[in-house]
Design a protein around this motif. Sequence first.
Motif, mmCIF file in Angstrom:
data_model
loop_
_atom_site.group_PDB
_atom_site.id
_atom_site.type_symbol
_atom_site.label_atom_id
_atom_site.label_comp_id
_atom_site.label_asym_id
_atom_site.label_seq_id
_atom_site.Cartn_x
_atom_site.Cartn_y
_atom_site.Cartn_z
ATOM 1 N N GLY A 61 -0.165 -11.495 6.499
ATOM 2 C CA GLY A 61 1.297 -11.145 7.035
ATOM 3 C C GLY A 61 2.483 -11.828 6.436
ATOM 4 O O GLY A 61 3.620 -10.912 6.439
ATOM 5 N N PHE A 62 2.751 -12.471 5.201
ATOM 6 C CA PHE A 62 3.491 -13.110 4.460
ATOM 7 C C PHE A 62 3.691 -11.399 3.713
ATOM 8 O O PHE A 62 5.505 -11.425 3.727
ATOM 9 C CB PHE A 62 3.177 -13.294 3.830
ATOM 10 C CG PHE A 62 4.341 -13.820 2.616
ATOM 11 C CD1 PHE A 62 6.016 -14.458 3.213
ATOM 12 C CD2 PHE A 62 4.316 -12.943 1.476
ATOM 13 C CE1 PHE A 62 6.722 -14.470 2.179
ATOM 14 C CE2 PHE A 62 5.670 -13.083 0.449
ATOM 15 C CZ PHE A 62 6.842 -13.958 0.894
ATOM 16 N N LEU A 63 2.885 -10.651 3.537
ATOM 17 C CA LEU A 63 3.333 -9.087 3.053
ATOM 18 C C LEU A 63 4.306 -8.613 4.249
ATOM 19 O O LEU A 63 5.648 -7.585 4.297
ATOM 20 C CB LEU A 63 2.138 -8.009 2.616
ATOM 21 C CG LEU A 63 2.186 -8.929 0.602
ATOM 22 C CD1 LEU A 63 0.861 -7.887 0.162
ATOM 23 C CD2 LEU A 63 3.273 -9.107 -0.472
ATOM 24 N N GLN A 64 3.766 -7.655 5.081
ATOM 25 C CA GLN A 64 4.098 -7.106 6.635
ATOM 26 C C GLN A 64 5.467 -8.274 7.017
ATOM 27 O O GLN A 64 6.256 -7.465 7.332
ATOM 28 C CB GLN A 64 3.124 -6.849 7.404
ATOM 29 C CG GLN A 64 1.913 -6.262 7.312
ATOM 30 C CD GLN A 64 1.408 -6.466 8.809
ATOM 31 O OE1 GLN A 64 1.142 -7.468 9.306
ATOM 32 N NE2 GLN A 64 0.919 -5.565 9.354
ATOM 33 N N HIS A 65 4.984 -8.831 6.698
ATOM 34 C CA HIS A 65 6.799 -9.717 7.387
ATOM 35 C C HIS A 65 7.840 -9.366 6.308
ATOM 36 O O HIS A 65 8.691 -9.246 6.719
ATOM 37 C CB HIS A 65 6.330 -11.597 7.594
ATOM 38 C CG HIS A 65 7.800 -12.584 7.672
ATOM 39 N ND1 HIS A 65 8.825 -11.903 8.657
ATOM 40 C CD2 HIS A 65 8.563 -12.974 6.792
ATOM 41 C CE1 HIS A 65 9.401 -13.683 9.025
ATOM 42 N NE2 HIS A 65 9.915 -13.405 7.563
ATOM 43 N N ARG A 72 11.377 -4.639 -1.056
ATOM 44 C CA ARG A 72 10.751 -4.082 -2.095
ATOM 45 C C ARG A 72 10.311 -4.201 -3.222
ATOM 46 O O ARG A 72 9.365 -3.449 -3.838
ATOM 47 C CB ARG A 72 11.220 -2.728 -1.480
ATOM 48 C CG ARG A 72 11.860 -2.217 0.632
ATOM 49 C CD ARG A 72 10.734 -1.702 0.579
ATOM 50 N NE ARG A 72 10.754 -0.905 1.385
ATOM 51 C CZ ARG A 72 10.695 -1.485 3.248
ATOM 52 N NH1 ARG A 72 10.447 -2.834 2.716
ATOM 53 N NH2 ARG A 72 11.262 -1.025 3.945
ATOM 54 N N VAL A 73 10.032 -5.902 -3.620
ATOM 55 C CA VAL A 73 9.916 -5.715 -4.728
ATOM 56 C C VAL A 73 8.652 -5.955 -4.798
ATOM 57 O O VAL A 73 8.085 -7.537 -5.915
ATOM 58 C CB VAL A 73 10.955 -6.360 -5.484
ATOM 59 C CG1 VAL A 73 12.000 -5.925 -5.876
ATOM 60 C CG2 VAL A 73 10.986 -7.577 -4.569
ATOM 61 N N ILE A 74 7.624 -5.786 -3.661
ATOM 62 C CA ILE A 74 6.403 -6.090 -2.933
ATOM 63 C C ILE A 74 5.359 -5.865 -2.797
ATOM 64 O O ILE A 74 6.096 -4.501 -3.351
ATOM 65 C CB ILE A 74 6.261 -7.523 -2.224
ATOM 66 C CG1 ILE A 74 7.124 -6.874 -0.667
ATOM 67 C CG2 ILE A 74 6.883 -9.444 -2.760
ATOM 68 C CD1 ILE A 74 6.967 -7.887 0.513
ATOM 69 N N PRO A 75 4.754 -5.575 -3.808
ATOM 70 C CA PRO A 75 3.429 -4.661 -2.868
ATOM 71 C C PRO A 75 3.356 -3.787 -1.219
ATOM 72 O O PRO A 75 3.521 -5.424 -0.451
ATOM 73 C CB PRO A 75 2.102 -4.713 -3.573
ATOM 74 C CG PRO A 75 2.408 -6.417 -3.753
ATOM 75 C CD PRO A 75 3.784 -6.508 -3.796
ATOM 76 N N GLU A 76 3.252 -3.129 -1.608
ATOM 77 C CA GLU A 76 3.536 -2.636 0.477
ATOM 78 C C GLU A 76 1.823 -2.502 1.236
ATOM 79 O O GLU A 76 1.123 -1.959 0.215
ATOM 80 C CB GLU A 76 3.996 -1.175 0.602
ATOM 81 C CG GLU A 76 3.743 -0.537 2.112
ATOM 82 C CD GLU A 76 3.862 0.593 2.490
ATOM 83 O OE1 GLU A 76 4.638 1.134 3.805
ATOM 84 O OE2 GLU A 76 3.941 1.919 1.147
#
Length: 168
Positions: free
Chosen positions: A61-65, A72-76
Amino acid sequence: LNIATRLAKAAGRPQPRSLLQLAGGRNNRVFRVETDSAPLVLKSYFSDPRDPRDRLAAEWGFLQHAWELGVRVIPEPLASEPQVQAGLYSFVAGRKLSPNEVDIYHIDAAVDFVLAINRAPRDLHSLAVGSEACFNLAQHLGAVEQRIARLRSLDPEIINREHFERSR
């Protein structure tokens, strides 16, 4: 590899060729997934009937948000299987920095990240509450006191032995 194959197919990504378990986490298992194109990451989340937290749902949920906010410095987040507590993500190259490597560039990047994930739109009710989330000073102080109590209960001999073994 079967889970990675199912998730890669669901995400429209190439079929995985192999998995390499990555070092690090203690609660979850993380694998680098090799494909004919870009590598991916498969994360298998710790689950125990005595622990009601849904670690996959919280992180997903956090990554989707954050991804929807343009971070874009996080895994998709690509695909997940809640029934087996596994998620497939894009691979972000990097390594853990030692404290003496952290400079102003890293601090600026951390500040930029915090600002980016907190900008509007902010639908805070759509995100799961973190396992140690604190919403006021009293809760924060209570969490710190609990951590100190856990540290005091540890056997110093075991801590010294584990530290020595990791540093070798």
